[in-house]
Design a protein around this motif. Structure first.
Motif: not given
Length: 297
Positions: A144-151, A170-171, A217-221, A281-293
Motif C-alpha cells: 500500500e503506497a501512502e503519503l505520510a505526515v510527520i508531526i 512529509y515522507t 502524484d503517487i505511484k507503486l510498482e 521489488t516494491c517501489k513507491i514514488e511520490i512527487e516532490s518527495i522521492g522513491t522508496l524501494e
C-alpha cells in the motif's frame, strides 16, 4: 529541505540531502556558530531535531546554501553513508483506511463518513533498501503506497485551520499488510504490524517545500509493473481534517506519523489477485518527495 537519518562510522546522524551529497547537520551547526558567533545547539537525533530545532534548521541551511564552499567539511557523498529510516522510534504510527475515493470504488464500498483509523507498531519500521520479510503464517502479503505526515508540534483539540502548523514534513510509507491475518482478526493491527511491514523514507521533506500536499502524484510498482497510480487530490479526508479529528481523542507528539491512506490498485482487490512474493521489488514514488524501494524476502 530533505532530511535524512544516516549511519557513519557506526554512529547515527541527521543530515540534509542535496543532490548526491549529505551534509551532517551537527557539523553544519558547528560551522554556522563559528561563522556567525552564535550558539545554536542540535543533537544528532531526528526526533530531537523535530522537537527542538524547526526554526534553527532553516536558519542554518539558508546560511549553508549561500556558499557551499564554506561547509565542505560537513559534506559526504550519499554513496558513502548508509541511509536509515528517517524516524525509527516514533511515539505513534496512526493510519487512515479507505481514504481514497478510487480505493473505495475498487472495493465497491461506500466511502466512510468519518476517518477510519487503525495503527501500526513502530517496531515494524524499516529503511529504504531493507527487506520486507514475509511471515510464515500469511500467504497474502499486500502493498500500500501512502503519503505520510510527520508531526512537528504536538497538541490536542487542534483546529483544522491550525492543523498544518503542527506538521513538520512529509515522507513515504508502505503500509504492508497480511490480508488473510487482517481479515481473520477483524481488527487490523496484527496483520498490519509484522516486523518490516512499514518501509519508511528515505527522506523527510520539510513542509515549506511541498506547496500542496493534496496534489502529489503517487505511484507503486512491483518488479517494474505499475500497480498503483493516483494523486493525493483523491484523498477523501484531507490532512487538516485528519489531524483535527484525531487530536480530539488523543494528544499528538512531535515525531508522530500519520499514514494518510492508499489509492486503488492494491493486490487483494485486483483480478487476479497480486500478493508479494520472495524476490519481488516494491517501489513507491511520490512527487516532490522521492522513491522508496524494498526487496521482498
Amino acid at each position: 529541505m530533505k532530511l535524512v537519518t544516516f549511519q557513519e562510522n557506526n554512529e547515527e546522524k541527521v543530515g540534509v540531502l542535496k543532490n548526491d551529497s549529505v551534509y551532517t547537520l551537527s557539523k553544519l551547526v558547528e560551522l554556522y556558530n563559528v561563522s556567525n558567533n552564535e550558539s545554536v545547539l542540535m543533537e544528532d537525533n531526528m526526533l530531537s531535531v523535530i522537537k527542538n530545532n524547526d526554526r534553527d534548521i532553516a536558519k542554518v541551511w539558508d546560511w549553508a546554501q549561500s556558499d557551499f564552499g564554506q561547509v565542505s567539511a560537513a559534506e559526504s557523498s550519499k554513496n558513502e553513508v548508509k541511509i536509515s529510516a528517517p524516524i525509527s522510534n516514533p511515539g505513534k504510527v496512526v493510519c487512515v483506511g479507505n481514504n481514497y475515493m478510487d480505493h473505495c470504488i475498487e472495493q465497491n464500498v461506500e466511502p466512510p463518513k468519518k476517518p477510519m483509523i487503525f495503527s501500526k507498531w513502530p517496531s515494524c519500521i524499516i529503511a529504504n533498501g531493507e527487506e520486507i520479510k514475509l511471515p510464515k503464517d500469511s500467504e497474502q502479503v499486500d502493498y500500500e503506497a501512502e503519503l505520510a505526515v510527520i508531526i512537528g508540534k504536538g497538541g490536542k483539540n487542534i483546529s483544522e485551520e491550525d492543523a498544518l502548523d503542527h506538521v513538520f514534513g512529509y515522507t513515504i510509507i508502505n503500509d504492508v499488510s497480511a490480508r488473510d491475518i487482517q481479515f481473520e482478526d477483524v481488527q487490523w493491527v496484527r496483520g498490519k504490524s509484522y516486523d518490516t511491514f512499514a518501509p519508511l523514507g528515505p527522506v523527510i521533506v520539510t513542509k515549506d517545500e511541498i506547496e500542496d500536499p493534496h496534489n502529489l502524484d503517487i505511484k507503486l510498482e512491483v518488479n517494474g509493473k505499475a500497480l498503483q497510480d493516483s494523486n493525493t487530490k483523491n484523498l477523501i479526508f484531507k490532512i487538516p481534517n485528519i489531524i483535527s479529528y484525531l487530536s480530539k481523542g488523543f494528544t499528538f507528539e512531535a515525531g508522530d506519523i500519520i499514514a494518510t491512506g492508499t489509492p486503488h490498485g492494491v493486490g487483494v482487490f485486483r483480478d487476479p489477485q497480486v500478493f508479494l512474493q520472495s524476490g519481488d521489488t516494491c517501489k513507491i514514488e511520490i512527487e516532490s518527495i522521492g522513491t522508496l524501494e524494498n526487496k521482498v524476502k
